[in-house]
Write a protein that holds these residues in place. Structure first.
Motif, PDB file in Angstrom:
ATOM      1  N   LEU A 145      -2.861   3.443  -3.743  1.00  0.00           N
ATOM      2  CA  LEU A 145      -3.183   2.441  -4.697  1.00  0.00           C
ATOM      3  C   LEU A 145      -4.582   2.546  -4.395  1.00  0.00           C
ATOM      4  O   LEU A 145      -5.776   2.805  -5.431  1.00  0.00           O
ATOM      5  N   MET A 146      -5.378   3.315  -3.312  1.00  0.00           N
ATOM      6  CA  MET A 146      -6.469   3.883  -2.990  1.00  0.00           C
ATOM      7  C   MET A 146      -6.578   4.874  -3.776  1.00  0.00           C
ATOM      8  O   MET A 146      -7.834   5.014  -4.610  1.00  0.00           O
ATOM      9  N   GLU A 147      -6.217   6.429  -4.786  1.00  0.00           N
ATOM     10  CA  GLU A 147      -6.291   7.127  -5.164  1.00  0.00           C
ATOM     11  C   GLU A 147      -6.347   6.426  -6.433  1.00  0.00           C
ATOM     12  O   GLU A 147      -7.426   7.208  -7.128  1.00  0.00           O
ATOM     13  N   ALA A 148      -5.536   5.527  -7.204  1.00  0.00           N
ATOM     14  CA  ALA A 148      -5.589   5.493  -8.539  1.00  0.00           C
ATOM     15  C   ALA A 148      -6.324   3.883  -9.030  1.00  0.00           C
ATOM     16  O   ALA A 148      -7.216   4.525  -9.599  1.00  0.00           O
ATOM     17  N   PHE A 149      -7.178   3.488  -7.531  1.00  0.00           N
ATOM     18  CA  PHE A 149      -7.341   1.993  -8.450  1.00  0.00           C
ATOM     19  C   PHE A 149      -8.843   1.878  -7.928  1.00  0.00           C
ATOM     20  O   PHE A 149      -9.811   0.776  -7.330  1.00  0.00           O
TER      21      PHE A 149
ATOM     22  N   VAL B 129      -1.150   0.471   9.735  1.00  0.00           N
ATOM     23  CA  VAL B 129      -2.007  -0.272  10.812  1.00  0.00           C
ATOM     24  C   VAL B 129      -2.983   1.413  10.505  1.00  0.00           C
ATOM     25  O   VAL B 129      -3.893   1.448  10.498  1.00  0.00           O
ATOM     26  N   TYR B 130      -2.731   2.193  11.350  1.00  0.00           N
ATOM     27  CA  TYR B 130      -2.810   3.709  11.238  1.00  0.00           C
ATOM     28  C   TYR B 130      -3.689   4.195  10.224  1.00  0.00           C
ATOM     29  O   TYR B 130      -5.051   4.673  10.231  1.00  0.00           O
ATOM     30  N   VAL B 131      -3.599   4.235   8.779  1.00  0.00           N
ATOM     31  CA  VAL B 131      -3.960   4.377   7.978  1.00  0.00           C
ATOM     32  C   VAL B 131      -4.975   4.209   7.329  1.00  0.00           C
ATOM     33  O   VAL B 131      -6.323   4.461   6.807  1.00  0.00           O
ATOM     34  N   ALA B 132      -5.003   2.148   7.312  1.00  0.00           N
ATOM     35  CA  ALA B 132      -6.075   1.423   6.838  1.00  0.00           C
ATOM     36  C   ALA B 132      -7.385   2.301   8.187  1.00  0.00           C
ATOM     37  O   ALA B 132      -8.583   1.388   7.663  1.00  0.00           O
ATOM     38  N   GLY B 133      -6.473   2.292   9.572  1.00  0.00           N
ATOM     39  CA  GLY B 133      -7.560   1.725  10.202  1.00  0.00           C
ATOM     40  C   GLY B 133      -8.803   3.506  10.313  1.00  0.00           C
ATOM     41  O   GLY B 133      -9.738   3.267   9.921  1.00  0.00           O
ATOM     42  N   ARG B 134      -8.055   4.603   9.348  1.00  0.00           N
ATOM     43  CA  ARG B 134      -8.318   5.710   9.218  1.00  0.00           C
ATOM     44  C   ARG B 134      -8.887   5.997   8.210  1.00  0.00           C
ATOM     45  O   ARG B 134     -10.346   7.007   8.050  1.00  0.00           O
ATOM     46  N   GLU B 135      -8.908   5.094   7.147  1.00  0.00           N
ATOM     47  CA  GLU B 135      -9.886   5.015   5.969  1.00  0.00           C
ATOM     48  C   GLU B 135     -10.832   4.101   6.118  1.00  0.00           C
ATOM     49  O   GLU B 135     -12.123   4.035   5.415  1.00  0.00           O
TER      50      GLU B 135
ATOM     51  N   PRO C 156     -10.678   2.005  -3.489  1.00  0.00           N
ATOM     52  CA  PRO C 156     -10.911   0.691  -1.950  1.00  0.00           C
ATOM     53  C   PRO C 156     -10.403  -0.885  -1.980  1.00  0.00           C
ATOM     54  O   PRO C 156      -9.668  -0.766  -1.182  1.00  0.00           O
ATOM     55  N   ILE C 157     -10.943  -1.271  -2.654  1.00  0.00           N
ATOM     56  CA  ILE C 157     -10.793  -2.982  -2.794  1.00  0.00           C
ATOM     57  C   ILE C 157      -9.738  -4.025  -3.309  1.00  0.00           C
ATOM     58  O   ILE C 157      -8.502  -4.059  -2.471  1.00  0.00           O
ATOM     59  N   PRO C 158      -8.104  -3.003  -4.792  1.00  0.00           N
ATOM     60  CA  PRO C 158      -7.464  -3.681  -4.213  1.00  0.00           C
ATOM     61  C   PRO C 158      -6.070  -2.729  -3.348  1.00  0.00           C
ATOM     62  O   PRO C 158      -5.120  -3.515  -2.550  1.00  0.00           O
TER      63      PRO C 158
END
Length: 487
Positions: free
Chosen positions: A100-104, A328-334, A106-108
């Motif tokens: 979703l980050m790549e396609a649309f 959780v890990y990826v959301a924290g990393r971003e 950060p918000i979605p």
């Protein structure tokens, strides 16, 4: 002496080079067999053993029920193939989040992580552990229902054990998953083989006129699909740990192609086995279908069923924890969650803070009473994000044409999955509109407020408060940001 000295110096140099090369990234320690076990072990939880009646209750006949179970497996496989293309194109852990980050943007992606991390993932983990606790506690209380306090304490203990295991070692978590997947396949095999033997003996009466009195309508079919697909939920779990897969270009699609059709065959054959010994009415009246089956077919060894159902449940809980911790890990990393949640254990090379955070949220969900209703209303939100992710795949076919795609599914597959997702999201709301659906939508949208306050604006006072807390927790847990050299 000089030779020994030179040899020792070489060994020391090699050791230093090895340490220099070793960074605190997630390590590729999950092979093909473990990947298949994660899919099978996470998808097959307590649902297929306890309440396949949820599908039957909407269509009221054996024939449509078996068709629904088969079709749900096909839908899950098509969705997983779309995710296989995404997972080999964007080799990041976190499931739908990086896609979703790549396609649309950060918000979605943030709204997905907000909904998943705060409600759907931890509450599902809590429900699985509560189911396990009830199965384990029942034999100690005879015909009485176990006290809620006992069930909740046992469920909390299971969450803590599973969280600890997955925080300590990726390999240990994989071994636990493999063991419990093997255990649940034993009971699956027992039920299927028993059903085949009974069919061979001529127990086919319940399959006669299998479409008689069927309740077929747009609303009933959509609700039946809803319940069936809930049992298949977990078909996308391997995409949450792409960074830890050995040879993901090969093993991700292969595990999906083997794992999900295998689950589909198991589900259909198990339902056939149930119907060999129970009429539709008897199955609907059963509180735990597999247990009723065991009492009628395996007696006096019927105790095997609850034992292995408990194994199956704890295996599903372990698989859920293993994969959701990576989200959780990826959301924290971003930067969409606390940065601390993206840190990795120096000694264990696991996303320990993310897994522990996930376990704490799950324990909080055990405190209130029944949360199954909440999950039912949020499952439509899950399919909204599944559909949005697949739409992202179609969009990236045009916006990111040059991206390497080791797997490229025919375009009609993501289009079909998109229409199925739209149907699954809208049909329950149209056929049975209720306020909780509105509450769910409002909760998802409330994530925008947190995004503006803590992610987009990044108020300085928040950083001033979080910095010393992060520093102390980092020293206590011995964790560091990813890609930081151990030396």
């Amino acid at each position: 002496m000089e030779e020994k000295s030179v040899r020792k110096r070489r060994e020391d140099d090699q050791s230093i080079q090895s340490n220099e090369a070793k960074t605190t990234n997630l390590q590729k320690q999950v092979g093909l067999i473990s990947g298949i076990c994660i899919i099978v072990g996470t998808v097959i939880g307590s649902g297929i053993f306890v309440s396949p009646k949820s599908v039957l209750s909407n269509v009221n006949a054996v024939g449509p029920c078996l068709i629904i179970w088969s079709t749900c497996g096909i839908v899950a496989t098509l969705g997983a193939l779309c995710f296989a293309e995404l997972g080999t194109m964007i080799t990041k852990s976190g499931g739908e989040y990086p896609y979703l980050m790549e396609a649309f943007g950060p918000i979605p992606a943030y709204l997905f992580s907000w909904t998943s991390l705060i409600v759907t993932k931890p509450s599902s983990f809590a429900i699985i552990c509560l189911s396990f606790a009830e199965y384990v506690a029942v034999p100690f209380y005879g015909n009485c229902k176990p006290p809620q306090l006992v069930v909740k304490c046992l469920a909390a203990a299971v969450i803590m054990v599973i969280t600890t295991v997955n925080s300590l070692s990726v390999k240990l978590g994989s071994y636990v998953q493999n063991f419990f997947t093997a255990a649940k396949l034993v009971i699956v095999a027992i039920i299927i083989i028993s059903g085949i033997v009974l069919l061979a003996q001529g127990k086919t009466k319940n399959f006669e006129n299998s479409f008689e009195d069927a309740s077929i309508s747009v609303g009933s079919i959509s609700l039946a699909f809803y319940n069936g697909l809930w049992a298949y939920d977990g078909w996308n779990q391997l995409n949450y740990i792409t960074e830890e897969l050995e040879n993901p270009y090969r093993n991700l699609p292969l595990a999906i192609i083997i794992g999900i059709p295998l689950v589909t065959v198991f589900y259909v054959l198990m339902n056939i086995s149930y119907f060999t010994v129970m009429t539709s009415t008897e199955l609907l009246q059963s509180q735990a279908v597999a247990v009723t089956f065991g009492d009628r077919v395996l007696y006096p060894a019927s105790w095997i069923v609850p034992l292995f159902v408990a194994f199956s449940t704890i295996g599903a809980a372990n698989g859920t924890c293993f994969t959701a911790g990576r989200l959780v890990y990826v959301a924290g990393r971003e930067g969409h969650m606390l940065k601390m949640l993206s840190y990795i254990s120096v000694k264990r090379l696991t996303p320990a803070p993310a897994i522990i955070f996930y376990g704490i949220i799950a324990i909080l969900y055990i405190i209130p009473g029944d949360i199954n209703t909440l999950i039912n209303y949020f499952s439509f939100a899950s399919w909204f994000f599944y559909g949005l992710t697949v739409v992202g795949l179609i969009v990236m076919r045009f916006t990111k044409k040059d991206r390497k795609r080791p797997i490229k599914v025919p375009v009609f597959i993501p289009i079909l999955v998109t229409f199925i997702s739209i149907y699954l999201v809208l049909a329950p709301i149209i056929t049975n509109p209720e306020l909780p659906y509105l509450y769910c939508v409002l909760f998802v949208l409330s994530g925008l407020l947190f995004y503006l306050l803590f992610v987009h604006n990044k108020f300085s006072w928040v950083q001033k408060i979080s910095k010393p807390i992060t520093m102390h927790l980092q020293m206590l847990m011995e964790v560091v940001p990813p890609e930081e050299d151990l030396n």
